[in-house]
Design an enzyme around this catalytic site. Structure first.
Site, PDB file in Angstrom:
ATOM      1  N   HIS A 289       0.815  -1.223   0.000  1.00 51.86           N
ATOM      2  CA  HIS A 289       0.000   0.000   0.000  1.00 51.86           C
ATOM      3  C   HIS A 289       0.843   1.266   0.000  1.00 51.86           C
ATOM      4  CE1 HIS A 289      -4.015  -1.876   0.843  1.00 51.86           C
ATOM      5  NE2 HIS A 289      -3.203  -2.884   1.095  1.00 51.86           N
TER       6      HIS A 289
ATOM      7  N   ASP B 290       3.424   9.755  -0.504  1.00 51.47           N
ATOM      8  CA  ASP B 290       2.273   8.979  -0.042  1.00 51.47           C
ATOM      9  C   ASP B 290       1.992   7.876  -1.066  1.00 51.47           C
ATOM     10  OD1 ASP B 290       0.022   8.303   1.483  1.00 51.47           O
ATOM     11  OD2 ASP B 290      -0.534  10.410   1.774  1.00 51.47           O
TER      12      ASP B 290
HETATM   13  C1  G6P Z   1      -0.849   3.239   6.215  1.00 58.15           C
HETATM   14  C2  G6P Z   1      -0.426   1.799   5.995  1.00 58.15           C
HETATM   15  C3  G6P Z   1      -1.421   0.837   6.616  1.00 58.15           C
HETATM   16  C4  G6P Z   1      -1.670   1.219   8.060  1.00 58.15           C
HETATM   17  C5  G6P Z   1      -2.146   2.655   8.166  1.00 58.15           C
HETATM   18  C6  G6P Z   1      -2.387   3.134   9.609  1.00 58.15           C
HETATM   19  O1  G6P Z   1      -1.948   3.534   5.429  1.00 58.15           O
HETATM   20  O2  G6P Z   1      -0.236   1.531   4.620  1.00 58.15           O
HETATM   21  O3  G6P Z   1      -0.949  -0.494   6.537  1.00 58.15           O
HETATM   22  O4  G6P Z   1      -2.600   0.337   8.666  1.00 58.15           O
HETATM   23  O5  G6P Z   1      -1.164   3.495   7.577  1.00 58.15           O
HETATM   24  O6  G6P Z   1      -1.249   2.950  10.386  1.00 58.15           O
HETATM   25  P1  G6P Z   1      -1.225   2.017  11.673  1.00 58.15           P
HETATM   26  O7  G6P Z   1       0.218   1.990  12.087  1.00 58.15           O
HETATM   27  O8  G6P Z   1      -2.100   2.679  12.684  1.00 58.15           O
HETATM   28  O9  G6P Z   1      -1.739   0.657  11.287  1.00 58.15           O
END
Ligand code: G6P
Length: 471
Positions: A162, A370
């Protein structure tokens, strides 16, 4: 152990734990993009989601959510520190985002990364039917495809990243670069957000592992691995329906009134992350206030910055710096009852975010780097009135799909100021034409199209055909 023909593997399970009125812990589907995308598929097939439930200690046994089985993977306090906060979010995250903060390399973190990836691979191997389709998500789990293939060569394995995948000059810093690439190459199909990322990966497969590669395929000694761009999307229709609800429209009008009925509302909605360019944006705004190009009474900036990864040092430092700067700007330029910046760190529910989108004349999405940025897409989907200006960083994946946005280089302070002023005074007919074009794109390229295109590429369509036949 019940088994599944489709298994999604992601660091987080698609659930929020919230406390019910009687104090009991209750689990519900969280509104994240991925789960909505996969929901129609997951519901129609025996499916399992493998992931972390958020805490430390033993893995909780969880009820099915909307007929999808939840298989939780335990993380100890040490795993949380060294895998999630360490290797994932203080090594890979900054490295993959242009090293805008210095990536840290610690051997202990790498050990935790291997250990946790192994645990995810084992949990997946236990729940997958013979020949099942497994879809592994994101940078926390790059070793899972390779580990899983060793355990279960019968599976069809997909991997999707992602976040950005960096150019070789940056990736080559990683002490364990060969192992990470080999881990990803355990997949049959590796998906990226942008074609450039697939290109970077192909170059690295040749440079580090000596494998012949094109931007579509890596030739391994025993098989081919396909690679490609599958830009992630949102549930466009759902966001449009939400934003179009009469109560959301009424809430938007109320918000505008509460903001003092200004001529211009600028909105930013970010996770509190150094990749999002919050400090650069505040600096640009502060200089526009100082030069008198923007006046507090006419213009209001609403900055939502939801705290994230709060125990990681770089995130703590960022939050302190942002809050000091917001305080300084409000102290210097605000008036009683008229702050220059409305700064909010609370997470909002979806309806409130949709109302904010409807109020925003200019949506400033200016990350330094991003993978995609779904906020930009949500804003467009929410503008059911075909109005509103999207000011978008060239360095967000979304920029490749939304060329009608007002594109900006967030590192260029003068350019950022200029483009913000252009956005504030844009010609209404031009604004509408651009918004219509972007909405049209997102109508066709929604989250369902994304999941379908990835899964049909992974599985030659047979999983989707089976599901269609099952009705
Ligand atoms: C990004 C990453 C995700 C992640 C999200 C939130 O979008 O690509 O994999 O879940 O951030 O971050 P966190 O550390 O809270 O999962």
């Amino acid at each position: 152990m019940r088994q599944s023909s489709l298994v999604v593997v992601a660091n987080r399970l698609p659930i929020d734990d919230s406390v019910a009125p009687d104090g009991a812990c209750e689990w519900r589907r969280s509104p994240g993009g991925l789960v909505s995308a996969l929901h129609p598929l997951l519901r129609h097939t025996p499916a399992t989601w493998v992931g972390w439930a958020g805490g430390t200690g033993p893995a909780p046994a969880l009820p099915d959510v909307d007929r999808v089985r939840m298989r939780s993977v335990a993380l100890s306090a040490e795993d949380l520190r060294d895998h999630y906060e360490g290797f994932a979010n203080a090594t890979l995250w900054p490295l993959y985002h242009d090293a805008v903060e210095q990536p840290e390399y610690h051997r202990r973190w790498w050990e935790a990364y291997q250990r946790v990836n192994q645990r995810f691979a084992e949990a997946t191997a236990e729940v997958a039917d013979p020949g099942a389709v497994v879809w592994v998500q994101d940078y926390h789990l790059q070793l899972v495809p390779g580990l899983l293939r060793e355990l279960r060569p019968d599976l069809r394995i997909g991997f999707f990243l992602h976040v950005p995948f960096p150019p070789p000059e940056l990736f080559m810093q990683l002490p364990r670069r060969a192992e990470l690439l080999r881990g990803m190459l355990g997949a049959d199909l590796i998906g990226f957000q942008r074609a450039q990322a697939a290109h970077n990966f192909a170059q690295l497969a040749t440079k580090v592992l000596g494998m012949p590669a094109t931007d579509r395929e890596i030739t391994m000694p025993d098989r081919e691995v396909r690679i490609g761009a599958f830009p992630v999307a949102i549930d466009t229709a759902e966001m449009a329906a939400l934003a179009g609800r009469p109560d959301v429209a009424a809430r938007a009008a109320r918000l505008r009134h509460d903001l003092g009925d200004p001529e211009h509302v600028i909105l930013s909605v970010d996770r509190m992350d150094y990749t999002k360019g919050i400090e650069q944006r505040l600096k640009a705004y502060s200089e526009l206030l100082a030069s008198g190009h923007v006046k507090v009474r006419d213009t209001v900036l609403v900055q939502v910055a939801v705290p994230s990864r709060e125990r990681v040092g770089q995130y703590q430092i960022l939050r302190e710096r942002v809050e000091r700067e917001v305080g300084r700007i409000n102290g210097e330029f605000g008036r009683v009852g008229e702050p220059a910046i409305h700064y909010l760190t609370q997470p909002f529910d979806r309806a409130e975010v949709a109302a904010l989108y409807r109020v925003a004349d200019v949506m400033a999405v200016t990350p330094l780097r991003d993978g995609m940025n779904l906020v930009a897409k949500e804003y467009v989907a929410a503008r059911v009135d075909d109005n509103g200006v999207l000011l978008l960083s060239e360095f967000a994946g979304a920029a490749a799909e939304l060329p009608q946005a007002y594109l900006v280089n967030p590192h260029d302070l003068e350019g950022l100021k200029q483009e913000l002023l252009t956005a504030l005074h844009a010609d209404p007919a031009d604004v509408t034409a651009r918004m219509r074009a972007m909405r049209e794109h997102l109508r066709h390229n929604d989250i369902h199209a994304w999941a379908r295109s990835y899964l049909s590429a992974l599985d030659d369509g047979s999983l989707l055909n089976r599901l269609a036949a099952a009705g």
